[in-house]
Structures are given as structure tokens and as C-alpha cells.
Write a protein that holds these residues in place. Structure first.
Motif, mmCIF file in Angstrom:
data_model
loop_
_atom_site.group_PDB
_atom_site.id
_atom_site.type_symbol
_atom_site.label_atom_id
_atom_site.label_comp_id
_atom_site.label_asym_id
_atom_site.label_seq_id
_atom_site.Cartn_x
_atom_site.Cartn_y
_atom_site.Cartn_z
ATOM 1 N N LEU A 11 -8.930 -17.348 -7.551
ATOM 2 C CA LEU A 11 -7.752 -16.681 -6.992
ATOM 3 C C LEU A 11 -6.580 -16.648 -7.974
ATOM 4 O O LEU A 11 -5.810 -15.685 -7.986
ATOM 5 N N ALA A 12 -6.462 -17.675 -8.816
ATOM 6 C CA ALA A 12 -5.371 -17.674 -9.804
ATOM 7 C C ALA A 12 -5.558 -16.512 -10.771
ATOM 8 O O ALA A 12 -4.615 -15.755 -11.036
ATOM 9 N N GLU A 31 -15.185 -13.771 -16.419
ATOM 10 C CA GLU A 31 -15.644 -14.750 -15.433
ATOM 11 C C GLU A 31 -17.043 -15.257 -15.831
ATOM 12 O O GLU A 31 -17.941 -14.461 -16.083
ATOM 13 N N ALA A 32 -17.188 -16.575 -15.843
ATOM 14 C CA ALA A 32 -18.469 -17.153 -16.247
ATOM 15 C C ALA A 32 -19.575 -16.886 -15.226
ATOM 16 O O ALA A 32 -20.735 -16.674 -15.588
ATOM 17 N N GLY A 38 -14.395 -18.029 -7.365
ATOM 18 C CA GLY A 38 -14.377 -19.456 -7.705
ATOM 19 C C GLY A 38 -14.602 -20.349 -6.494
ATOM 20 O O GLY A 38 -15.604 -20.211 -5.789
ATOM 21 N N ARG A 39 -13.640 -21.204 -6.222
ATOM 22 C CA ARG A 39 -13.778 -22.171 -5.117
ATOM 23 C C ARG A 39 -13.432 -21.568 -3.759
ATOM 24 O O ARG A 39 -13.388 -22.288 -2.757
ATOM 25 N N HIS A 57 -11.289 -22.577 5.058
ATOM 26 C CA HIS A 57 -9.972 -22.627 4.430
ATOM 27 C C HIS A 57 -8.915 -22.380 5.497
ATOM 28 O O HIS A 57 -8.964 -21.367 6.185
ATOM 29 N N LEU A 58 -7.965 -23.305 5.589
ATOM 30 C CA LEU A 58 -6.867 -23.122 6.545
ATOM 31 C C LEU A 58 -5.641 -22.626 5.790
ATOM 32 O O LEU A 58 -5.217 -23.247 4.810
ATOM 33 N N LEU A 225 -16.135 -18.275 -21.531
ATOM 34 C CA LEU A 225 -15.422 -18.608 -22.771
ATOM 35 C C LEU A 225 -15.901 -19.978 -23.247
ATOM 36 O O LEU A 225 -15.860 -20.959 -22.499
ATOM 37 N N LEU A 257 -8.541 -21.544 -15.252
ATOM 38 C CA LEU A 257 -9.796 -22.298 -15.138
ATOM 39 C C LEU A 257 -9.577 -23.586 -14.365
ATOM 40 O O LEU A 257 -8.454 -24.052 -14.235
ATOM 41 N N GLY A 393 -3.914 -21.860 -12.395
ATOM 42 C CA GLY A 393 -4.896 -22.602 -11.597
ATOM 43 C C GLY A 393 -4.176 -23.508 -10.630
ATOM 44 O O GLY A 393 -3.014 -23.899 -10.872
ATOM 45 N N ASP A 394 -4.844 -23.844 -9.527
ATOM 46 C CA ASP A 394 -4.194 -24.634 -8.476
ATOM 47 C C ASP A 394 -3.726 -25.991 -8.968
ATOM 48 O O ASP A 394 -2.822 -26.592 -8.403
ATOM 49 N N THR A 403 -4.101 -25.571 -3.436
ATOM 50 C CA THR A 403 -4.426 -24.719 -2.289
ATOM 51 C C THR A 403 -4.478 -23.275 -2.763
ATOM 52 O O THR A 403 -4.096 -22.964 -3.896
ATOM 53 N N ILE A 404 -4.886 -22.411 -1.842
ATOM 54 C CA ILE A 404 -4.867 -20.973 -2.119
ATOM 55 C C ILE A 404 -3.452 -20.564 -2.544
ATOM 56 O O ILE A 404 -3.262 -19.830 -3.507
HETATM 57 C C1 LIG Z 1 -14.495 -26.501 0.226
HETATM 58 C C2 LIG Z 1 -13.064 -26.154 -0.084
HETATM 59 C C3 LIG Z 1 -12.139 -26.086 0.957
HETATM 60 C C4 LIG Z 1 -10.820 -25.748 0.680
HETATM 61 N N1 LIG Z 1 -9.943 -25.646 1.724
HETATM 62 C C5 LIG Z 1 -8.723 -25.126 1.501
HETATM 63 C C6 LIG Z 1 -7.862 -24.843 2.584
HETATM 64 O O1 LIG Z 1 -8.173 -25.136 3.738
HETATM 65 N N2 LIG Z 1 -6.657 -24.249 2.321
HETATM 66 C C7 LIG Z 1 -6.272 -23.919 1.038
HETATM 67 O O2 LIG Z 1 -5.208 -23.312 0.864
HETATM 68 N N3 LIG Z 1 -7.065 -24.241 -0.029
HETATM 69 C C8 LIG Z 1 -8.271 -24.810 0.166
HETATM 70 N N4 LIG Z 1 -9.087 -25.093 -0.878
HETATM 71 C C9 LIG Z 1 -8.577 -24.955 -2.260
HETATM 72 C C10 LIG Z 1 -8.677 -23.517 -2.827
HETATM 73 O O3 LIG Z 1 -9.955 -22.983 -2.603
HETATM 74 C C11 LIG Z 1 -8.408 -23.595 -4.317
HETATM 75 O O4 LIG Z 1 -7.126 -24.159 -4.511
HETATM 76 C C12 LIG Z 1 -8.427 -22.250 -5.029
HETATM 77 O O5 LIG Z 1 -9.543 -21.481 -4.659
HETATM 78 C C13 LIG Z 1 -8.450 -22.519 -6.546
HETATM 79 O O6 LIG Z 1 -8.422 -21.301 -7.242
HETATM 80 P P1 LIG Z 1 -8.303 -21.302 -8.834
HETATM 81 O O7 LIG Z 1 -8.315 -19.882 -9.264
HETATM 82 O O8 LIG Z 1 -7.174 -22.156 -9.248
HETATM 83 O O9 LIG Z 1 -9.609 -22.057 -9.387
HETATM 84 P P2 LIG Z 1 -11.162 -21.683 -9.253
HETATM 85 O O10 LIG Z 1 -11.420 -21.095 -7.937
HETATM 86 O O11 LIG Z 1 -11.915 -22.914 -9.630
HETATM 87 O O12 LIG Z 1 -11.404 -20.553 -10.354
HETATM 88 C C14 LIG Z 1 -11.759 -20.823 -11.694
HETATM 89 C C15 LIG Z 1 -12.768 -19.754 -12.151
HETATM 90 O O13 LIG Z 1 -13.032 -19.968 -13.542
HETATM 91 C C16 LIG Z 1 -14.415 -19.737 -13.772
HETATM 92 N N5 LIG Z 1 -14.762 -20.405 -15.028
HETATM 93 C C17 LIG Z 1 -14.952 -21.746 -15.246
HETATM 94 N N6 LIG Z 1 -15.173 -21.970 -16.571
HETATM 95 C C18 LIG Z 1 -15.122 -20.749 -17.192
HETATM 96 C C19 LIG Z 1 -15.225 -20.335 -18.556
HETATM 97 N N7 LIG Z 1 -15.418 -21.217 -19.547
HETATM 98 N N8 LIG Z 1 -15.129 -18.995 -18.860
HETATM 99 C C20 LIG Z 1 -14.906 -18.081 -17.845
HETATM 100 N N9 LIG Z 1 -14.774 -18.436 -16.543
HETATM 101 C C21 LIG Z 1 -14.878 -19.750 -16.213
HETATM 102 C C22 LIG Z 1 -15.077 -20.309 -12.537
HETATM 103 O O14 LIG Z 1 -16.393 -19.788 -12.391
HETATM 104 C C23 LIG Z 1 -14.107 -19.855 -11.428
HETATM 105 O O15 LIG Z 1 -14.467 -18.588 -10.915
HETATM 106 C C24 LIG Z 1 -10.402 -25.502 -0.654
HETATM 107 C C25 LIG Z 1 -11.323 -25.607 -1.699
HETATM 108 C C26 LIG Z 1 -12.637 -25.934 -1.427
HETATM 109 C C27 LIG Z 1 -13.622 -26.030 -2.567
#
Ligand SMILES: Cc1cc2nc3c(=O)[nH]c(=O)nc-3n(C[C@H](O)[C@H](O)[C@H](O)COP(=O)(O)OP(=O)(O)OC[C@H]3O[C@@H](n4cnc5c(N)ncnc54)[C@H](O)[C@@H]3O)c2cc1C
Length: 425
Positions: A11-12, A31-32, A38-39, A57-58, A225, A257, A393-394, A403-404
Motif C-alpha cells: 500500500l505504501a 514488485e518482487a 503486500g501484507r 483488517h480493521l 531489487l 519495502l 512503508g508502515d 497500519t494501512i
Molecule cells: C494479517 C495482518 C492483519 C493486519 N491487520 C491490520 C488492521 O486490522 N488494520 C490496519 O490498518 N493494518 C493492519 N495490518 C497492517 C497493514 O496490512 C500493513 O501496515 C500494510 O499493508 C503495510 O504496507 P507496506 O506497503 O508498508 O508494506 P508491504 O505490504 O509489506 O509491501 C512491501 C512490498 O514490497 C515487496 N518487496 C519486498 N522485497 C522486495 C524487493 N527486493 N524488490 C521489490 N519488491 C519487494 C513485497 O512483495 C511487498 O509487496 C495487518 C497486517 C497483517 C499482515
């Protein structure tokens, strides 16, 4: 115009790419994995023969960056929720049910109404605890500050573990306050629970991909990457395993990431050099033989006092149970977890013993960083890598829990910095 390379389509990364594309800036998203999100993703599960989310996810109506992101993607209609702020709870040990129901405006008169709050404690406890939280120091934990409060077992503890994915005894009180500042402290208007109409992917990922495609942004899957070649702290070229891709003089990189992946690519960055501690989240998804309804016809329910079950979400005939900070269970066999969780669900609702329905356990071992005072102090600013590399990133220093809302806000911040030229320094 210089290119902006965004690494990671969680999402970031998606929020950063959409914000840039909307402002006419060219970016390439790498995206890898073979899918974005992602998460926060959905996938078709063969055991259940249904599309499921990796985890429940809430989200709340006070998550303003999340709502702005959906608006930019044209996806506001992908969320729904009740008209009022309401978070229902059940204590299966006592059979008590209650709901936290903050009133709409900022003046918190709901605290004087026993039917709108948890069964324990009273007005003075809420006000005293909130004041203590507001003044929390960087080293305070939630239990350290509020463990003696009558509200702790059935209000603060479940809130802390679900918002911070960290047991109350370890969770940062200051981080919990940051969430409350943007929700409870603003009144019920900021606390309405919101749910994806269909699933996480259809709400948070697909509309962003469609928007990016419409705006001509490029997205490359299976594009991991592997290394960044730097000259001082300026990135010169990127290695995706298929030869060196040289960067233009004014190109910027946004590393969106997870923390361990970012630290591998930037080993010299002192703030990132040690691995972060993580906590897992485990979700048990059951497919029942009928559409499930929870009390009050809400799609979710908080459960306190159980051994395992913390949240139950329902959608159609899917019933999904969340266990946050599930470190002690994440190594157990899936069948054992499913059986134990199902038993607890049956006993919580006084259901007759029935055979275990089809179940899929999804364990996210690195669901979030452990949101302790020590780990919170290690979260780097978006510009911590220096040169033309920005961090998102979160887990970066958004001021919010992981969080989201935090992830999307970090993506927006990285986009702003890239546009202002901060990442071209
Ligand atoms: C089970 C679960 C429940 C959750 N519940 C909640 C909730 O109730 N409410 C809420 O607000 N948040 C919740 N969260 C948290 C929320 O999902 C995360 O904060 C958010 O999705 C993080 O996004 P991000 O983009 O920071 O990281 P990520 O989603 O981790 O994205 C990183 C991306 O980078 C990619 N990547 C990794 N290495 C490489 C590389 N070398 N080269 C290219 N790409 C790469 C990965 O594949 C991934 O797609 C929950 C998370 C989980 C796992």
C-alpha cells in the motif's frame, strides 16, 4: 522528466505511485511478487474455493490518508460500514456483551453512559487513563501505564494488542495514543468501522492498479531489487538480477519495502543495520455451510478473555478469526490451530459441537514490527537514507502504528518529497 523508481507495490508503494501519477509524474513500480498488495492482499484459496484476505483488517473513518488514497483511485464506494461508531465485544467466560459507542462529536459524553462503554470502570477511569496515555513518554508501555486500571483487561489490553500487534506489557503507550488522537479523541465521526465491500484486493489494490494503468504508470511484477550501487549516498544503478539498470542524474528511488528488505539493500545505513523484531498475526478462515450473521448484524466482533480468538469477521459464509501478536502459536500445525480456534468459536456462541468446517490458516510471520518503545525509536525518517533514496512503508517514522493508514501516509510523504526534489539531492 526524471524517473521515480518505486520498489515494492504494497500500500505504501501503490499510494506513492498513484499520488505521483495524479500529479503528472512518471514512475515505475517494481514488485518482487506476482501480485501487488503486500501484507494487505486477497487471493483465491483452493481449500475453501473462495477469495480470502490474508487477514482481517480493521479500519476507521478517521483514517484520512486511507480515504484520500481511495478517492484518488476512484474507489470510495468500495468501503461500507454502519452509520454510527460501534465496536461490539463479547466475553465468552461471563457471556457479557457490550459495545463501545462513542458519540458523534468531540465532547465525549458517551463516557458517562454505561450502555456505550466497557462494563468495567467509570468516567473517572476513562478520563484518568486517557490523560495518562496522552502524557505517555517514549519508554512507557501500555501495561506499565494502565495495567492497574479496571479498564485494562477488557478495554486497553484488547485495544493495544489489536492496534499495535504487540502484547500490552511490551506495546508502546505513545504509539497507542497517536492512534487515539486521530480516532477516539475526535469523537464517533472518526471511529466508524469500515469494511471492504468484497475483499481487501478489490478495495485497496485493484482500483489503484486500474488508476495507474489509466495514467500510464508502469508496473513490473517479478522484479525484485537485489542491490543498489551507490556513489556516496547517491544511488547510481539498480540490480534486478538481469544486469545493471543505470539511473539518470535526477532519478529518485523510493524503497517502499518491509524493514528487513530495505536493510539488506542499504547495509551501510546505521539506523537500519540491525534487524527489526516482528510479531506474527494468524488468521483462521472457515467456510461454513450457510451465511453467517453476528449479533447486531455487524460483520465483526471483538472477543475478550478467550485463549485464542480476538476478533471474528464474517462475510457471506466465511467466518475469519484473528489472533494478533500470535508468537506463541505461529509454529503450531495448521490442523491443531484450526481445531482449537473452532472449539473456542463454538463455545463462545454456545453452538452444538459440529465437525471442523473447511479451514485455511494464514500465518503472516512478519505481520508488523513489534511496536515496543525500543523498536519505535528505531523507525527511520523518509529521508534517512540520504541522497536520491527515500524510504516508505508502515514501519518508517510516520508517527502512527504499522497500519494501512501509516503505510499510505508514508507513501504520500515519499511522493511529496520526490516531487519537491528532496530525493534528488
Ligand atoms: C494479517 C495482518 C492483519 C493486519 N491487520 C491490520 C488492521 O486490522 N488494520 C490496519 O490498518 N493494518 C493492519 N495490518 C497492517 C497493514 O496490512 C500493513 O501496515 C500494510 O499493508 C503495510 O504496507 P507496506 O506497503 O508498508 O508494506 P508491504 O505490504 O509489506 O509491501 C512491501 C512490498 O514490497 C515487496 N518487496 C519486498 N522485497 C522486495 C524487493 N527486493 N524488490 C521489490 N519488491 C519487494 C513485497 O512483495 C511487498 O509487496 C495487518 C497486517 C497483517 C499482515
Amino acid at each position: 522528466m526524471p524517473d521515480i523508481h518505486i520498489i515494492g507495490a504494497g500500500l505504501a508503494g501503490l499510494a506513492c505511485a498513484v499520488a505521483l501519477a495524479k500529479r503528472g509524474r512518471k514512475s515505475v513500480l517494481h514488485e518482487a511478487a506476482r501480485q501487488a498488495g503486500g501484507r494487505c492482499r486477497s487471493f483465491h484459496d483452493e481449500t475453501l474455493d473462495r477469495v480470502i484476505d490474508n487477514g482481517n483488517h480493521l479500519i476507521l473513518s478517521g483514517n484520512r490518508s486511507m480515504l484520500a488514497y481511495l478517492a484518488e483511485c476512484g474507489a470510495e464506494g468500495e468501503l461500507w460500514g454502519p452509520d454510527e461508531a460501534i465496536i461490539p465485544f463479547l466475553d465468552p467466560r461471563t457471556g457479557e456483551r457490550w459495545a463501545i459507542r462513542p458519540n458523534e462529536g468531540r465532547l465525549p459524553w458517551w463516557l458517562v453512559s454505561p450502555s456505550r462503554r466497557a462494563p468495567d470502570g467509570g468516567l473517572r477511569d476513562y478520563l484518568g487513563d486517557l490523560l495518562r496515555l496522552r502524557r505517555a513518554g517514549a519508554d512507557d508501555t501500555v501495561a506499565g501505564l494502565l495495567g492497574a486500571s479496571p479498564l485494562y483487561p477488557r478495554f486497553w489490553r484488547p485495544l493495544a494488542v489489536s492496534i499495535l500487534n504487540t502484547p500490552g506489557g511490551e506495546a508502546s503507550a505513545a504509539l497507542l495514543w497517536r492512534t487515539l488522537e486521530e480516532s477516539l479523541a475526535l469523537g464517533g465521526a472518526a471511529c466508524r468501522p469500515l469494511f471492504p465491500r468484497r475483499n481487501l484486493g478489490q478495495t485497496f489494490v485493484e482500483p489503484a492498479l486500474a488508476a495507474l494503468q489509466g495514467l500510464g504508470a508502469e508496473l513490473r511484477y517479478h522484479d525484485r531489487l537485489r542491490a543498489i550501487e551507490r556513489d556516496g549516498n547517491r544511488a547510481k544503478s539498480l540490480d534486478f538480477g538481469d544486469g545493471e539498470r543505470r539511473l539518470g542524474a535526477d532519478d529518485t528511488i523510493v524503497l517502499a519495502l518491509p524493514p528487513d528488505a530495505a536493510a539488506r539493500l542499504l547495509p551501510d545505513l546505521p539506523a537500519l543495520s540491525a534487524p527489526f523484531d516482528h510479531n506474527p498475526i494468524l488468521n483462521a478462515h472457515f467456510r461454513l455451510d450457510r451465511v453467517v450473521e453476528l449479533p447486531g448484524s455487524l460483520p465483526f466482533l471483538g472477543v475478550t478473555g478467550g485463549d485464542l480468538v480476538e476478533w471474528i469477521f464474517v462475510r457471506g459464509e466465511l467466518l475469519s478469526v484473528t489472533l494478533s501478536a500470535a508468537g506463541g502459536r505461529s509454529g503450531d500445525p495448521a490442523e491443531a490451530i484450526a481445531t482449537a480456534v473452532w472449539r473456542e468459536v463454538q463455545s463462545a456462541f454456545g453452538l452444538a459441537a459440529t465437525p471442523l468446517p473447511p479451514c485455511r490458516i494464514v500465518t503472516e510471520r512478519r505481520a508488523t514490527i513489534a511496536q515496543t518503545p525500543a523498536q519505535a525509536a528505531r523507525r527511520p525518517a523518509a529521508t534517512a537514507a540520504g541522497g536520491n533514496v527515500l524510504l516508505a512503508g508502515d514501519w518508517t517514522a510516520t508517527g502512527l502504528p504499522c497500519t494501512i493508514e501509516g503505510a499510505i501516509r508514508s507513501g504520500h510523504r515519499a511522493a511529496e518529497l520526490a516531487i519537491s526534489g528532496a530525493g534528488a539531492a
